[in-house]
Scaffold this motif. Structure first.
Motif, PDB file in Angstrom:
ATOM      1  N   LEU A 284      10.909  61.383  86.730  1.00  0.00           N
ATOM      2  CA  LEU A 284      12.114  61.554  85.905  1.00  0.00           C
ATOM      3  C   LEU A 284      12.257  60.430  84.887  1.00  0.00           C
ATOM      4  O   LEU A 284      12.971  60.582  83.894  1.00  0.00           O
ATOM      5  CB  LEU A 284      13.361  61.596  86.792  1.00  0.00           C
ATOM      6  N   GLU A 285      11.583  59.322  85.118  1.00  0.00           N
ATOM      7  CA  GLU A 285      11.631  58.195  84.193  1.00  0.00           C
ATOM      8  C   GLU A 285      10.372  58.122  83.344  1.00  0.00           C
ATOM      9  O   GLU A 285      10.108  57.091  82.721  1.00  0.00           O
ATOM     10  CB  GLU A 285      11.820  56.898  84.975  1.00  0.00           C
TER      11      GLU A 285
ATOM     12  N   VAL B 159       6.889  65.803  80.598  1.00  0.00           N
ATOM     13  CA  VAL B 159       6.729  65.467  82.015  1.00  0.00           C
ATOM     14  C   VAL B 159       8.093  65.458  82.703  1.00  0.00           C
ATOM     15  O   VAL B 159       8.246  65.978  83.820  1.00  0.00           O
ATOM     16  CB  VAL B 159       6.025  64.104  82.164  1.00  0.00           C
ATOM     17  N   ARG B 160       9.077  64.884  82.044  1.00  0.00           N
ATOM     18  CA  ARG B 160      10.419  64.858  82.643  1.00  0.00           C
ATOM     19  C   ARG B 160      10.948  66.274  82.859  1.00  0.00           C
ATOM     20  O   ARG B 160      11.553  66.579  83.892  1.00  0.00           O
ATOM     21  CB  ARG B 160      11.368  64.056  81.744  1.00  0.00           C
ATOM     22  N   LYS B 161      10.715  67.128  81.881  1.00  0.00           N
ATOM     23  CA  LYS B 161      11.164  68.516  82.015  1.00  0.00           C
ATOM     24  C   LYS B 161      10.482  69.195  83.194  1.00  0.00           C
ATOM     25  O   LYS B 161      11.132  69.883  84.001  1.00  0.00           O
ATOM     26  CB  LYS B 161      10.870  69.273  80.717  1.00  0.00           C
TER      27      LYS B 161
ATOM     28  N   HIS C  13      -0.180  65.336  79.209  1.00  0.00           N
ATOM     29  CA  HIS C  13      -0.482  66.766  79.324  1.00  0.00           C
ATOM     30  C   HIS C  13      -0.902  67.114  80.746  1.00  0.00           C
ATOM     31  O   HIS C  13      -0.509  68.154  81.283  1.00  0.00           O
ATOM     32  CB  HIS C  13      -1.589  67.147  78.347  1.00  0.00           C
ATOM     33  N   VAL C  14      -1.693  66.253  81.357  1.00  0.00           N
ATOM     34  CA  VAL C  14      -2.161  66.527  82.719  1.00  0.00           C
ATOM     35  C   VAL C  14      -1.022  66.357  83.712  1.00  0.00           C
ATOM     36  O   VAL C  14      -0.881  67.149  84.660  1.00  0.00           O
ATOM     37  CB  VAL C  14      -3.346  65.607  83.070  1.00  0.00           C
ATOM     38  N   ARG C  15      -0.199  65.344  83.522  1.00  0.00           N
ATOM     39  CA  ARG C  15       0.949  65.167  84.418  1.00  0.00           C
ATOM     40  C   ARG C  15       1.856  66.385  84.354  1.00  0.00           C
ATOM     41  O   ARG C  15       2.336  66.879  85.380  1.00  0.00           O
ATOM     42  CB  ARG C  15       1.739  63.906  84.029  1.00  0.00           C
ATOM     43  N   THR C  16       2.081  66.872  83.140  1.00  0.00           N
ATOM     44  CA  THR C  16       2.925  68.065  82.980  1.00  0.00           C
ATOM     45  C   THR C  16       2.290  69.267  83.663  1.00  0.00           C
ATOM     46  O   THR C  16       2.970  70.036  84.364  1.00  0.00           O
ATOM     47  CB  THR C  16       3.127  68.355  81.483  1.00  0.00           C
ATOM     48  N   LYS C  17       1.004  69.446  83.455  1.00  0.00           N
ATOM     49  CA  LYS C  17       0.305  70.589  84.061  1.00  0.00           C
ATOM     50  C   LYS C  17       0.349  70.512  85.580  1.00  0.00           C
ATOM     51  O   LYS C  17       0.598  71.531  86.255  1.00  0.00           O
ATOM     52  CB  LYS C  17      -1.152  70.604  83.576  1.00  0.00           C
ATOM     53  N   ALA C  18       0.121  69.334  86.143  1.00  0.00           N
ATOM     54  CA  ALA C  18       0.158  69.185  87.598  1.00  0.00           C
ATOM     55  C   ALA C  18       1.533  69.552  88.151  1.00  0.00           C
ATOM     56  O   ALA C  18       1.640  70.249  89.174  1.00  0.00           O
ATOM     57  CB  ALA C  18      -0.212  67.751  87.982  1.00  0.00           C
ATOM     58  N   LEU C  19       2.580  69.123  87.479  1.00  0.00           N
ATOM     59  CA  LEU C  19       3.937  69.457  87.932  1.00  0.00           C
ATOM     60  C   LEU C  19       4.228  70.946  87.794  1.00  0.00           C
ATOM     61  O   LEU C  19       4.834  71.562  88.679  1.00  0.00           O
ATOM     62  CB  LEU C  19       4.956  68.633  87.140  1.00  0.00           C
ATOM     63  N   HIS C  20       3.776  71.557  86.691  1.00  0.00           N
ATOM     64  CA  HIS C  20       3.968  72.996  86.522  1.00  0.00           C
ATOM     65  C   HIS C  20       3.238  73.780  87.602  1.00  0.00           C
ATOM     66  O   HIS C  20       3.751  74.786  88.123  1.00  0.00           O
ATOM     67  CB  HIS C  20       3.465  73.427  85.142  1.00  0.00           C
ATOM     68  N   ILE C  21       2.029  73.338  87.930  1.00  0.00           N
ATOM     69  CA  ILE C  21       1.269  74.016  88.974  1.00  0.00           C
ATOM     70  C   ILE C  21       1.989  73.909  90.311  1.00  0.00           C
ATOM     71  O   ILE C  21       2.071  74.885  91.073  1.00  0.00           O
ATOM     72  CB  ILE C  21      -0.152  73.410  89.056  1.00  0.00           C
TER      73      ILE C  21
ATOM     74  N   LYS D 248      18.489  61.701  74.094  1.00  0.00           N
ATOM     75  CA  LYS D 248      18.430  62.228  72.731  1.00  0.00           C
ATOM     76  C   LYS D 248      17.474  63.403  72.626  1.00  0.00           C
ATOM     77  O   LYS D 248      17.360  64.009  71.559  1.00  0.00           O
ATOM     78  CB  LYS D 248      17.994  61.114  71.771  1.00  0.00           C
ATOM     79  N   THR D 249      16.796  63.741  73.728  1.00  0.00           N
ATOM     80  CA  THR D 249      15.893  64.884  73.762  1.00  0.00           C
ATOM     81  C   THR D 249      16.615  66.071  74.372  1.00  0.00           C
ATOM     82  O   THR D 249      17.141  65.997  75.486  1.00  0.00           O
ATOM     83  CB  THR D 249      14.643  64.562  74.592  1.00  0.00           C
ATOM     84  N   ASN D 250      16.642  67.179  73.645  1.00  0.00           N
ATOM     85  CA  ASN D 250      17.402  68.342  74.092  1.00  0.00           C
ATOM     86  C   ASN D 250      16.918  68.872  75.436  1.00  0.00           C
ATOM     87  O   ASN D 250      17.717  69.282  76.278  1.00  0.00           O
ATOM     88  CB  ASN D 250      17.327  69.445  73.039  1.00  0.00           C
ATOM     89  N   THR D 251      15.595  68.900  75.634  1.00  0.00           N
ATOM     90  CA  THR D 251      15.076  69.465  76.881  1.00  0.00           C
ATOM     91  C   THR D 251      15.536  68.646  78.083  1.00  0.00           C
ATOM     92  O   THR D 251      15.811  69.213  79.153  1.00  0.00           O
ATOM     93  CB  THR D 251      13.538  69.509  76.842  1.00  0.00           C
ATOM     94  N   ASP D 252      15.626  67.329  77.920  1.00  0.00           N
ATOM     95  CA  ASP D 252      16.133  66.492  79.009  1.00  0.00           C
ATOM     96  C   ASP D 252      17.554  66.904  79.386  1.00  0.00           C
ATOM     97  O   ASP D 252      17.881  67.074  80.564  1.00  0.00           O
ATOM     98  CB  ASP D 252      16.123  65.015  78.597  1.00  0.00           C
TER      99      ASP D 252
END
Length: 1392
Positions: free
Chosen positions: A415-416, A422-424, A381-389, A612-616
């Motif tokens: 990306l991995e 996080v990848r998104k 969650h934090v990795r995703t938030k940092a990237l969004h910011i 197999k993940t649509n968002t990817d």
């Protein structure tokens, strides 16, 4: 009534204290009942109206107190409460007026004690009435909410008894604020307001914060509320209590965050109170450090910090450095996200200016470092938030260039990441940096490297120039040093003699500058000094020079003379140019670094395209599109790979791919025709780059673009202009590409062809086609598309066999047939035969005449050929004997049917005449493809046309019976207009073998019976006549084809063998009898040949045969899977494609052999990997197929004889098990895997099973399954890798788990730890007891499940005997486990 009041009113800690008397303190003398209160309130109302004096409270206090203390909840009591508030509201107004008059005098207030008692009593009553109403209203809201949750009948509104209560409360707070503006401290002696009084007034403010959420319509209430608190803090020493109460409110109330944040800003702006915020912030940090694991507290504090930073960043920025260091280490990911967001808001609002001080730049860099560090945070969650910011910062241009490549490299690394979120976010950040990159609109690495090299060379040359200039400057300085001694006295003398000079402005400074050097060379220094002063005068520096002292003037003129001397000598200063060049080189270097990082991301993105993940997939498609438009190397391969997604079952993916290509190919800044030309150029370029395997995918996209109007009439017109070479500058290759695009487009819109048929036919048989046979084949494919797909099953107009264009096509084909150097004859022959069978009448007759003409030319051209010896090498030639030339069941034989194979036809060559191999190969190819087309023609065209005619006949009969003469005539006219002569002849041939019905059948059964008879007759033709008719050509050719296939030693030419094998496979698709008789022979060819083309063709042929005769092919499917282990990549790829197609279409049953497909996940070829992954993804969506075969896959891949490397096993199982999502399937898999532990005899198998268990997602029941089966793996836990897998299960399941699941995981962890304990020899009894406890626990759970079954649940299977369950020795126990596993498998499949 008594007017004197000799008492003191003491604010009670509890309201009950007022009932007890104590000294001169006021106490309540009488409590009134609910029946008495209304009368007493009327009396209070009369006093308020009549006396208009607040002092009546001193006599009626007991009445209001009785209202407050009443416990009744009926409507009358609630009305009394509201009436009391209204009366007290008026009383407080009168109190304010009285106090204002009292405080008007500067001296001590009169009747101080009396006014003090009045103030305290009135406000005590008013505050407690408000508190009482709040509590009653809150209880009513809570009851109403419970009734709604229980779906009871309509309930009365909670606030019906409190109309406009929020508005009244707001007026009360305003009233309270007004009272506090008075100098209340003068009522006390000494003049200090007692703390309990202020606490009572502030308490109602805090209660309002707790109970009332802030809305747009009640914002003024909270403004007033914090004005009251601000007054109390500023004047009445409430500063210590305020942070404590606010902290309590924030901790327990979610909706208070926004109100408190706005309130603190109000305190700062209106009252200058900022220290309170520092104390509050410090308290929040301390509370979070102690209790950050409490998600509720962390959430509330996080909301407050986020709200406050958004409205007042300037107040929080000074504290951010310390706060961030302390809070970013807290356990709550929500809190870390909030701090990161605050840091970002601070950067955007105050730290983006160009003129930042060094100190502020350091602060900004510190904040950005925190964001960068948390890209690697332990929480997804934090990795995703940092990237969004960081994405937001990039869009706001708040990331310095020095940080850009650093941030981009971190995003590429993510990306991995194991988290799809996080990848998104990482892909979104990469896209954002691309779209707003500061370097270039095209980021071609090759071009950037070339530019950088050129600029470096320029810089090196410039550096040499600078070095030369430096040496020249040193030389001139030396000359000047020598002359300075002579010049200095002249300057002093001149300045002494002429301190101020005026000059005319007739000459320019440039002209004067040119005169200085000759004067210096001639040592005429005085004249040089005069010129320098004149130049300075013309520059407008006279006033400044006049202000200088004499010595300063001498120095000034000396430096001017030196400067002009250097300039006059031609000295150039290239340092500024050098600085610009250094910046250019550095800019290009940054561009190269940036582009290199972005380019390195795209190989990883190619893997995400098949995720197999649509968002990817969706984000990768978007990013590939953006990168392709920026010209980044490597994106073209991804754009081609994206074409595979056109066949995805997910509409969202298909739409994303279509939109991506639309952006790339159709987005231009041009209009009208210029836009159409650019679109055609883009389409042609892309078509030229794609592989042949992607052709069908692009064809599907083109059809979509035609249907939605992206490819409009103007684009089609430009394509035709290119195709016909009418567009200036069009090359032959561009014309061919335009033809291919027209073929694709016409499949969706046949009018593209029908409107231009004459032009296409002229080109097809014209001079251009003769010089480029591929153009001829393409034109035929385009003409075939003139058939309307919607009318294909019924009727469309066909050409006569003697039509001019058909004759020209046949003639051109015959000419090409004998041309040895013709490339891609197979493609041209396919186009010709396709055109004949789709567009011509009586195609069987036409093909028969074509084969006769071929045979005639064979005889004519090779009559004089020398007969080959019987045992001659037949690698390059093949003996062709005279054979009948008729295709079965077409026309009467031209050769007598009694003619045998050895009989020579008149005019033919003698037996043993020879032909080149390429002709025989071509002839066989034509025979094979003709056979396929003949079968399809009978099976589809003839059959559907006959059905259509039956429909017309049935309609005509119905019209006859109803005697509708007009309709009958119209129908007969329609019938005559739509009759196809060739199809009618076929129908006559079919009907000759059918018996005429003796009586009229039922009307509803006529159609079905006719269709069945037609189908049976066509089937009979295919089965018994096409190949086995002794008068047919195939009857005589088939032995020759089989003979060639059987004797690869004699007929060694590879093309000949390929053609013969392909033809054999095609012949087998016609007749099941022929297929069954030659199936083993075809399998021998597949197994023994070393020719990869033959193997690939055979695999494809087997796929076609499976669709045609699945029961015949079913015993041979093992040969399919065997090809997956071949060393040749092309063969494995073909086998994977065919098997995927057959399995997904359920033509082959999914069995244990699918483990061979699973091994392709780790194939060295990326295309094989992606196809296999997509296959398993699709099969996972089909019922329980994948789940049912999973045990076999795990068992087969875990077999030690397979010698599969452990890391490869992990790759395969992590992908496949990730596709299992149903809870019930996971629970069953857990049990089945646990039962495999006793049967595993080597540690590698233990590790494999444990690893598979660690890949599953667990709920409470699946954890219980693990514990129930612990006896199966108790001893295996001693292995470190096995134990690590179970620990991984515990850690993964504990993340964000519910309390019930956490409890189960804790129990499992405890029991797992017990397994690691060192066994004592005396512990056997304890171990036995533990097993008994396990069995008891399982029995109890089974009993509980049985109880649930009685309430409607599924009935559990009967438990196995204890001895069978716990036995680990002998084959019987393992066998029982396998049987139990299989039965579970079957029952699970049925239930799901």
């Amino acid at each position: 009534m008594e007017e004197t009041h000799d008492f003191q009113f003491i604010l009670p800690l509890n309201s009950e204290d007022l009932v007890n008397s104590s000294g001169d303190h006021y106490y309540v003398k009488e409590l009134y009942s609910s029946k008495e209160i209304p009368e007493k309130l009327l009396e209070c109302k009369r006093k308020v109206s009549h006396d208009k004096d607040a002092f009546y409270i001193l006599d009626t206090f007991d009445t209001y107190y009785s209202v407050i203390e009443s416990n009744a909840t009926d409507a009358a009591s609630l009305r009394n409460l509201m009436r009391s508030f209204d009366l007290l509201y008026m009383t407080v107004e009168m109190l304010g007026q009285s106090l204002t008059e009292t405080f008007a005098d500067k001296g001590p207030p009169t009747n101080r004690i009396r006014h003090l008692n009045l103030t305290k009593m009135t406000l005590y009553l008013q505050v407690n009435v408000v508190r009482k109403i709040d509590s009653v209203a809150q209880r009513a809201r809570r009851d109403q909410q419970m009734n709604l949750q229980k779906k009871r009948g309509k309930q009365p509104e909670a606030l019906d008894q409190y109309p406009d209560w929020d508005e009244k409360r707001g007026k009360f707070l305003v009233q309270l604020f007004n009272i506090l503006q008075l100098p209340l401290e003068r009522l006390w002696a000494p003049p200090i307001v007692e703390e309990d009084f202020i606490t009572m007034l502030c308490d109602i403010c805090y209660r309002t914060l707790e109970l009332t959420p802030m809305r747009h319509d009640n914002r003024h209430v909270f403004d007033t509320l914090f004005q009251i608190l601000g007054t109390c803090i500023k004047r009445f020493n409430h500063a210590m209590t305020f942070p404590v109460r606010i902290l309590q409110i924030l901790r327990g109330t979610e909706h208070a965050a926004a109100a408190v944040a706005n309130g603190i800003l109000t305190l700062h702006e209106e009252y200058g109170i900022s220290k309170v915020f520092e104390i509050l912030l410090k308290s929040i940090v301390e509370a979070l450090q102690l209790d950050s694991a409490d998600t509720t507290v962390s959430k509330h504090f996080s909301t407050f910090l986020s709200e406050f930073s958004s409205i007042s960043p300037e107040l929080i920025i000074p504290h951010l450095s310390k706060v961030s260091d302390e809070l970013l280490d807290c356990q709550s990911h929500m809190l870390r996200n909030t701090v990161l967001q605050i840091l970002a808001d601070a950067v955007i609002s105050d730290l983006t200016a160009e003129d930042l001080s060094d100190e502020m730049k350091e602060v900004r860099n510190e904040f950005l470092d925190h964001l960068y560090d948390h890209i690697m945070d332990g929480s997804a969650h934090v990795r995703t938030k940092a990237l969004h910011i960081l994405v937001h910062l990039k869009t706001q241009h708040a990331i310095p260039l020095t940080y850009l490549t650093k941030v981009l490299a971190a995003a590429v690394g993510r990306l991995e990441d194991k988290s799809s979120l996080v990848r998104k976010a990482a892909m979104q950040l990469i896209k954002s940096t691309l779209e707003s990159n500061p370097f270039s609109s095209k980021l071609s690495l090759e071009e950037l490297l070339h530019k950088h090299q050129n600029e470096v060379e320029i810089m090196e040359k410039l550096n040499e120039v600078l070095e030369a200039e430096r040496k020249e400057e040193e030389r001139l300085n030396e000359q000047w040093s020598e002359r300075a001694i002579e010049i200095l006295p002249e300057i002093k003398e001149h300045l002494t003699e002429f301190p101020n000079l005026d000059f005319d402005k007739e000459e320019s400074d440039t002209e004067l500058l040119e005169k200085i050097l000759p004067l210096m060379r001639d040592k005429e220094y005085k004249k040089a000094v005069v010129l320098v002063r004149k130049i300075d005068f013309l520059a407008g520096n006279q006033e400044i020079v006049s202000m200088l002292e004499f010595e300063e003037k001498v120095f000034y003129v000396m430096e001017l003379l030196k400067t002009y001397h250097l300039l006059a000598a031609g000295l150039k200063q290239s340092s500024e140019e050098m600085l610009r060049q250094i910046k250019t080189v550095q800019f290009l270097k940054d561009s190269i670094d940036y582009t290199t990082i972005v380019t390195g991301a795209y190989p990883k993105l190619q893997d995400l395209l098949m995720s197999k993940t649509n968002t990817d997939v969706l984000e990768a498609v978007d990013l590939f599109t953006t990168g392709y438009m920026f010209g980044i190397a490597g994106t073209d391969a991804g754009m081609r790979k994206m074409l595979m997604l056109v066949w995805s079952s997910d509409k969202e993916k298909r739409d994303a791919v279509s939109e991506a290509y639309r952006r790339v190919l159709f987005t231009t800044e041009l209009q009208a025709r210029a836009h159409a030309i650019r679109v055609v150029q883009n389409l042609s370029k892309f078509l030229e780059e794609i592989d042949y395997g992607h052709y069908l995918s692009l064809e599907t996209l083109v059809a979509d673009w035609v249907n939605v109007g992206q490819i409009d009439a103007l684009v089609i017109q430009v394509l035709f202009e290119r195709f016909t070479l009418k567009l200036e500058g069009t090359t032959n290759n561009e014309a061919r590409l335009a033809l291919e695009l027209l073929i694709m487009a016409s499949k969706a819109k046949n009018s593209i062809v029908t409107a231009n048929t004459a032009i296409i036919e002229d080109i097809a048989v014209g001079q251009r086609a003769r010089s480029e046979p591929r153009l001829f084949a393409g034109c035929l494919r385009l003409l075939v598309n003139s058939i309307d797909a919607n009318n294909n099953a019924k009727y469309y107009k066909r050409h006569n066999t003697d039509a001019k264009f058909v004759v020209e096509v046949i003639r051109f084909f015959l000419d090409c047939f004998f041309h040895e150097k013709l490339k891609d004859f197979d493609g041209m022959a396919t186009s010709v035969l396709e055109y004949i069978y789709r567009m011509c009448q009586s195609p069987d007759v036409l093909v028969q005449d074509l084969l006769k003409e071929l045979q005639k030319r064979f005889y004519h051209n090779w009559q004089g050929a020398t007969a080959a010896p019987v045992n001659a090498d037949k690698e390059n030639e093949l003996a062709l004997e005279s054979q009948p030339t008729e295709i079965a069941y077409t026309q009467p034989l031209s050769i007598p049917q009694t003619q045998t194979q050895g009989t020579q036809s008149p005019g033919g060559p003698p037996p043993g005449s020879c032909m080149p191999v390429f002709l025989v190969s071509r002839f066989m190819f034509c025979i094979g493809y003709m056979t396929i087309k003949e079968m399809i023609f009978l099976d589809m065209d003839v059959y559907n046309n006959m059905k259509y005619r039956e429909e017309l006949t049935a309609q005509q009969e119905r019209d006859t019976r109803t005697q509708e003469a007009g309709r009958k005539a119209a129908q007969q006219q329609l019938l005559r207009r739509t009759m196809n002569v060739s199809a009618m002849e076929v129908r006559k041939r079919l009907s000759n073998s059918a018996a005429e019905p003796q009586q009229e059948p039922d009307e509803d059964l006529v159609g079905a019976t006719a269709e069945d008879s037609i189908a049976d007759e066509i089937l009979a033709i295919c089965e018994d006549m096409l190949i086995y008719d002794p008068n047919g050509l195939l009857h005589w050719l088939t032995p020759v084809i089989i003979d060639i296939c059987k004797k690869p030693g004699e007929y060694r030419h590879p093309k000949l063998q390929q053609a013969a094998t392909l033809t054999l496979a095609r012949l087998m698709t016609v007749s099941s009898r022929f297929c069954e008789s030659n199936m083993s022979f075809l399998m021998n060819i597949l197994g023994l040949t070393t020719n990869i083309k033959i193997k690939c063709n055979t695999v494809v042929g087997l796929s076609d045969l499976t669709f045609r005769f699945p029961n015949i092919i079913e015993p041979w499917t093992g040969h399919f899977y065997a090809q997956l282990h071949e060393t040749d990549t092309e063969l494995r790829l073909t086998a994977v494609k065919m098997l995927s197609h057959l399995l997904l279409n359920e033509m082959i049953r999914v069995k244990s052999q699918i483990s061979d497909m699973a091994l392709c996940i780790i194939d060295e070829n990326e295309e094989i990997q992606s196809i296999t992954k997509e296959f398993f993804k699709e099969i996972a969506n089909k019922s329980n197929i994948l789940y049912n075969v999973l045990p076999d896959i795990i068992s087969r891949l875990g077999d030690t004889n397979l010698r599969l490397e452990e890391h490869k096993y992990h790759i395969i199982m992590s992908y496949i098990l990730g596709l299992i999502q149903k809870d019930r399937q996971i629970e069953s898999l857990v049990e089945k895997l646990c039962l495999r532990f006793p049967m595993a005899h080597v540690e590698r198998q233990w590790r494999d099973i444990a690893y598979c268990l660690s890949l599953l997602t667990y709920n409470e029941r699946s954890i219980n399954k693990l514990m129930d089966n612990m006896q199966n793996y108790r001893d295996k836990v001693q292995n470190d890798d096995v134990y690590a897998s179970f620990r991984l299960i515990i850690s993964n399941t504990n993340k964000l788990a519910k309390p019930e699941l956490k409890a189960a995981v804790t129990e499992f962890e405890t029991r797992l730890a017990e397994c690691l304990a060192v066994k004592d020899p005396t512990a056997d009894g304890a171990d036995s007891s533990q097993n008994q406890a396990d069995e008891t626990r399982t029995a109890n759970r089974t009993k509980a499940a049985g109880n649930r079954t009685k309430k409607g649940g599924r009935k559990p299977a009967p438990a196995a005997p204890a001895g069978r369950t716990t036995s680990r020795r002998g084959g019987r126990g393992r066998r029982a486990a396998r049987v139990e596993s299989s039965s579970d498998d079957a029952s699970e499949s049925d239930s799901d």
